[in-house]
Each structure stands twice: as C-alpha cells, then as structure tokens.
Design a protein around this motif. Sequence first.
Motif, PDB file in Angstrom:
ATOM      1  N   VAL A  28       0.614  -1.335   0.002  1.00  0.00           N
ATOM      2  CA  VAL A  28      -0.009   0.059  -0.135  1.00  0.00           C
ATOM      3  C   VAL A  28       0.631   1.257   0.044  1.00  0.00           C
ATOM      4  O   VAL A  28       0.372   2.272  -0.609  1.00  0.00           O
ATOM      5  N   LYS A  29       1.957   1.319   0.729  1.00  0.00           N
ATOM      6  CA  LYS A  29       3.000   2.385   0.822  1.00  0.00           C
ATOM      7  C   LYS A  29       3.248   2.535  -0.471  1.00  0.00           C
ATOM      8  O   LYS A  29       3.450   3.768  -1.008  1.00  0.00           O
ATOM      9  N   ARG A  30       3.736   1.577  -1.356  1.00  0.00           N
ATOM     10  CA  ARG A  30       4.302   1.717  -2.810  1.00  0.00           C
ATOM     11  C   ARG A  30       3.307   2.182  -3.976  1.00  0.00           C
ATOM     12  O   ARG A  30       3.575   3.280  -4.399  1.00  0.00           O
ATOM     13  N   LEU A  31       1.945   1.954  -3.654  1.00  0.00           N
ATOM     14  CA  LEU A  31       1.037   2.345  -4.483  1.00  0.00           C
ATOM     15  C   LEU A  31       0.490   3.826  -4.299  1.00  0.00           C
ATOM     16  O   LEU A  31       0.505   4.542  -5.087  1.00  0.00           O
ATOM     17  N   ASN A  32       0.591   4.147  -3.020  1.00  0.00           N
ATOM     18  CA  ASN A  32       0.633   5.458  -2.547  1.00  0.00           C
ATOM     19  C   ASN A  32       1.641   6.534  -2.992  1.00  0.00           C
ATOM     20  O   ASN A  32       1.399   7.671  -2.763  1.00  0.00           O
ATOM     21  N   ASN A  33       2.861   5.968  -3.242  1.00  0.00           N
ATOM     22  CA  ASN A  33       3.869   6.600  -3.722  1.00  0.00           C
ATOM     23  C   ASN A  33       3.908   6.994  -5.204  1.00  0.00           C
ATOM     24  O   ASN A  33       4.671   7.720  -5.726  1.00  0.00           O
ATOM     25  N   GLY A  34       2.757   6.320  -5.746  1.00  0.00           N
ATOM     26  CA  GLY A  34       2.551   6.232  -7.278  1.00  0.00           C
ATOM     27  C   GLY A  34       3.360   5.453  -8.229  1.00  0.00           C
ATOM     28  O   GLY A  34       3.446   5.628  -9.218  1.00  0.00           O
ATOM     29  N   GLU A  35       3.780   4.218  -7.713  1.00  0.00           N
ATOM     30  CA  GLU A  35       4.547   3.338  -8.390  1.00  0.00           C
ATOM     31  C   GLU A  35       3.709   2.565  -9.312  1.00  0.00           C
ATOM     32  O   GLU A  35       2.602   2.633  -9.021  1.00  0.00           O
TER      33      GLU A  35
END
Length: 263
Positions: free
Chosen positions: A208-215
């Motif tokens: 989820v952290k990676r998705l929220n970083n826009g990856e």
Amino acid sequence: MKLTTLTVLASAVAPALAATYPITGDSVNCRSGPSTNYAVKKTYDKGHGVTITCQTSGTTVNGNSIWDKTSDGCYVSDYYVKTGVDGYVTGKCGSTSTCVAPKSNQATVDLIAEFEGFVDHVYTDATGHPTVGYGHLCSDSKCSGVKYPIPLSKANGKALLADDMKKFEKCITSMLKSKAVINLNQYGALVSWSFNMGCGAAQDSTLVKRLNNGENVNTVLSEELPKWVHGNGAVLPGLVRRRNAEIALAKKATSDKALPVKC
C-alpha cells in the motif's frame, strides 16, 4: 441502560472534562479499524476507562454494530464499553465514510468464491480461524455474529460473501491515496488480497505504501503479492495459487476505472 445520577451530576459539574467509560470484558482488543478483521493495536483490561473520540458502524458483536474510536486512536466494539446508553454517545467518525467504494466486478467475486470455497458449517481454516460460508472469518468459535442460519444455504453464503466484500472494498478505497490510479481488475486483486489477509495487515503493508507513492500498479502487485503466502510460518500452496490468480486478474486489461474516487 440509563445513566446513573452520579454520572449525570459529574457531567453537569465538570462539562469540560472528557467522559471516560469502563471496559466490561476481559482483555478486549482495540483494533486499527471498526471490524474484527483489523489488526489489534492495544488490549484493554476489564474496568479500564477509555475516552471515546467518535463512533461508527462496523462488525456486529453480540447484536451491537457500533464501534468506539478511543483516544488511543484505535477502535473497540461498543458492546464491551459501558456507555450507559444503547446508541451513540458522541459524533460519528467521518474519516472512512466520505468516499463511496467502487463495487467489485464479477471476475473478482468469482476469484474470491473459487479460492474460499463454500462450506455450510463452521470450520477452522489453515491459519486457525473459525470460518463459515465463502471464507467468512468469525469473531468466535460458533460464528454467533453471522445473521444467517447455520448450516448456510448457498444463497445465504453468497449474501454473506457480498456483505464481507463491501467491508474490504471500503477498506481498499479508504487506504489508497490520489497517486494510486487503479483500474477495476487491479482493484479486484486488492480486494481479494485484503479479504484473504485482513484489512489491518493490508493497511500497514509495503504494498500500500508503494501504491500511495505512485509506483506502477502491476509492478507493485507482481513484486509484493507473492510475499503474502505464509500461514503459521509455512508457505501454503493455496495462497501461492491465489496470489498468482490475483496478479493475473490485475494484469488483465480493462478500461473500467476504480480509484481514485472523488470524496
């Protein structure tokens, strides 16, 4: 229950003080969200006084669907909090109620149903949880919180599955930010994953952290989902197959958008 005279007098004399309410059960879990599927953040002993910052609806516990958010920032079932009334005693929490979660597509429903399978009676799943229907995790060994008669008919099992999926659709919608641009198949993969592993675990994940970083969504899912294949310390072949199916669904092209949504 009615408020005692002492409580009324206390609130009249000292209105500026936040009310505290005693915990009525032994070792009551306070979770990261208003459901028994969320991660446990704290545990309260019987008699411990909690301050309620807001209340919301969630998993029904012994007939009570209200959950209290405490000043510790976690949620406890109102069933275990002696507020003196049967309803709300403060304002409703608005942090997860402003966004309407997209409805999962049929491919997602089919995926979850296939891997959960249908069992009409209460059983213990591979990770030790009491379960019934299409993978419904129960809060106790008798699944007393299920509103449908057990043994379940398949129709009631699917109705229970639909009820359960709504929680995880809302869960995924609330935790992903505007940088996470998700189509309906990718969304379905995430709903299936959180349905399987729990919303609390998903919320605290690197995925989820990676998705929220826009990856890139499919890159993140391809790299992170295969990590979620363990139960009781061992790799479970069924989870390996499920993660692969979720990745395959996510990679299936579609023009149907899911997230972000306007709130």
